[in-house]
Scaffold this motif. Structure first.
Motif, PDB file in Angstrom:
ATOM      1  N   LEU A  89     -12.108   5.889  16.258  1.00 22.75           N
ATOM      2  CA  LEU A  89     -12.464   4.479  16.187  1.00 22.75           C
ATOM      3  C   LEU A  89     -11.425   3.703  15.391  1.00 22.75           C
ATOM      4  O   LEU A  89     -10.842   4.221  14.438  1.00 22.75           O
ATOM      5  CB  LEU A  89     -13.829   4.282  15.552  1.00 22.75           C
ATOM      6  CG  LEU A  89     -15.055   4.605  16.396  1.00 22.75           C
ATOM      7  CD1 LEU A  89     -15.348   6.101  16.400  1.00 22.75           C
ATOM      8  CD2 LEU A  89     -16.270   3.833  15.915  1.00 22.75           C
ATOM      9  N   ARG A 131     -25.229  -3.339  22.733  1.00 22.62           N
ATOM     10  CA  ARG A 131     -24.838  -2.052  23.268  1.00 22.62           C
ATOM     11  C   ARG A 131     -24.168  -2.263  24.615  1.00 22.62           C
ATOM     12  O   ARG A 131     -24.774  -2.816  25.531  1.00 22.62           O
ATOM     13  CB  ARG A 131     -26.048  -1.145  23.448  1.00 22.62           C
ATOM     14  CG  ARG A 131     -25.693   0.289  23.830  1.00 22.62           C
ATOM     15  CD  ARG A 131     -26.921   1.022  24.309  1.00 22.62           C
ATOM     16  NE  ARG A 131     -26.733   2.465  24.334  1.00 22.62           N
ATOM     17  CZ  ARG A 131     -27.448   3.284  25.103  1.00 22.62           C
ATOM     18  NH1 ARG A 131     -28.391   2.799  25.882  1.00 22.62           N
ATOM     19  NH2 ARG A 131     -27.241   4.589  25.067  1.00 22.62           N
ATOM     20  N   GLN A 167     -22.157   1.294  20.911  1.00 28.64           N
ATOM     21  CA  GLN A 167     -23.202   0.657  20.111  1.00 28.64           C
ATOM     22  C   GLN A 167     -22.517  -0.117  18.994  1.00 28.64           C
ATOM     23  O   GLN A 167     -21.784   0.466  18.184  1.00 28.64           O
ATOM     24  CB  GLN A 167     -24.136   1.715  19.514  1.00 28.64           C
ATOM     25  CG  GLN A 167     -25.209   1.139  18.620  1.00 28.64           C
ATOM     26  CD  GLN A 167     -26.207   0.267  19.363  1.00 28.64           C
ATOM     27  OE1 GLN A 167     -26.654   0.619  20.451  1.00 28.64           O
ATOM     28  NE2 GLN A 167     -26.534  -0.882  18.782  1.00 28.64           N
ATOM     29  N   SER A 209     -20.323   6.820  22.400  1.00 27.61           N
ATOM     30  CA  SER A 209     -20.944   8.049  22.896  1.00 27.61           C
ATOM     31  C   SER A 209     -20.795   8.088  24.410  1.00 27.61           C
ATOM     32  O   SER A 209     -20.448   7.076  25.036  1.00 27.61           O
ATOM     33  CB  SER A 209     -22.424   8.104  22.503  1.00 27.61           C
ATOM     34  OG  SER A 209     -23.135   7.020  23.064  1.00 27.61           O
ATOM     35  N   THR A 260     -20.397   2.711  17.197  1.00 30.95           N
ATOM     36  CA  THR A 260     -20.491   4.113  17.575  1.00 30.95           C
ATOM     37  C   THR A 260     -20.215   4.238  19.070  1.00 30.95           C
ATOM     38  O   THR A 260     -20.770   3.489  19.874  1.00 30.95           O
ATOM     39  CB  THR A 260     -21.892   4.677  17.285  1.00 30.95           C
ATOM     40  OG1 THR A 260     -22.198   4.515  15.897  1.00 30.95           O
ATOM     41  CG2 THR A 260     -21.964   6.158  17.641  1.00 30.95           C
ATOM     42  N   ALA A 284     -12.438   2.112  20.482  1.00 30.72           N
ATOM     43  CA  ALA A 284     -12.975   3.460  20.299  1.00 30.72           C
ATOM     44  C   ALA A 284     -12.694   4.281  21.545  1.00 30.72           C
ATOM     45  O   ALA A 284     -12.626   3.741  22.655  1.00 30.72           O
ATOM     46  CB  ALA A 284     -14.473   3.417  20.031  1.00 30.72           C
ATOM     47  N   LYS A 336     -15.038   0.999  12.113  1.00 28.83           N
ATOM     48  CA  LYS A 336     -15.637   2.214  11.552  1.00 28.83           C
ATOM     49  C   LYS A 336     -16.824   1.860  10.655  1.00 28.83           C
ATOM     50  O   LYS A 336     -16.757   0.927   9.866  1.00 28.83           O
ATOM     51  CB  LYS A 336     -14.590   3.002  10.761  1.00 28.83           C
ATOM     52  CG  LYS A 336     -13.606   3.762  11.626  1.00 28.83           C
ATOM     53  CD  LYS A 336     -12.596   4.525  10.782  1.00 28.83           C
ATOM     54  CE  LYS A 336     -11.625   5.293  11.676  1.00 28.83           C
ATOM     55  NZ  LYS A 336     -10.573   5.993  10.881  1.00 28.83           N
ATOM     56  N   THR A 341     -14.311  11.796  18.780  1.00 31.53           N
ATOM     57  CA  THR A 341     -14.172  10.336  18.801  1.00 31.53           C
ATOM     58  C   THR A 341     -13.068   9.849  17.878  1.00 31.53           C
ATOM     59  O   THR A 341     -12.686  10.514  16.916  1.00 31.53           O
ATOM     60  CB  THR A 341     -15.486   9.658  18.390  1.00 31.53           C
ATOM     61  OG1 THR A 341     -15.801  10.022  17.040  1.00 31.53           O
ATOM     62  CG2 THR A 341     -16.626  10.074  19.298  1.00 31.53           C
TER      63      THR A 341
END
Length: 119
Positions: free
Chosen positions: A59, A19, A81, A70, A68, A49, A64, A57
């Motif tokens: 990506l 992360r 992530q 955020s 992720t 991303a 994909k 969002t």
């Protein structure tokens, strides 16, 4: 001016997770989109991303279903992530933000954090 500090890179085995975090400071009121790019040795920097202030969002096709993005607007921080990592994900990952000030657009970059996927 916006300053960016990244963290979270490292060495991970294929299939593992990492992360990344990127904290912004300075003229944070002007920040619009936040995102991540990466650059592998001998290759051009590419978009991984991006996320808008409202949470929309986008990506890259190559990540994909595995990555992720955020953001926490209260902390002025964007996260990436990364799951099911592959050797081809090995690269220096750069945080990027777009800043809109008085009709002008500025882009800022973090210092980069190395992600190495290897057994």
């Amino acid at each position: 001016q916006v300053q960016l500090v990244e963290s979270g890179g490292g060495l991970v085995q294929p299939g593992g997770s990492l992360r990344l975090s990127c904290a912004a400071s300075g003229s944070i009121f002007s920040i619009n989109t936040m995102g991540w790019f990466r650059q592998a040795p001998g290759k051009q920097r590419e978009l991984v991303a991006v996320i808008s202030r409202l949470g929309n969002t986008n990506l890259a096709d190559s990540v994909k279903g595995r990555f992720t993005i955020s953001r926490d607007n209260a902390k002025n921080t964007v996260y990436l992530q990364m799951n099911s990592l592959k050797p081809e994900d090995t690269a220096v990952y750069y945080c990027n933000v777009r800043s809109d000030v008085a009709g002008s657009i500025y882009y800022y970059w973090g210092q980069g954090t190395q992600v190495t996927v290897s057994s």
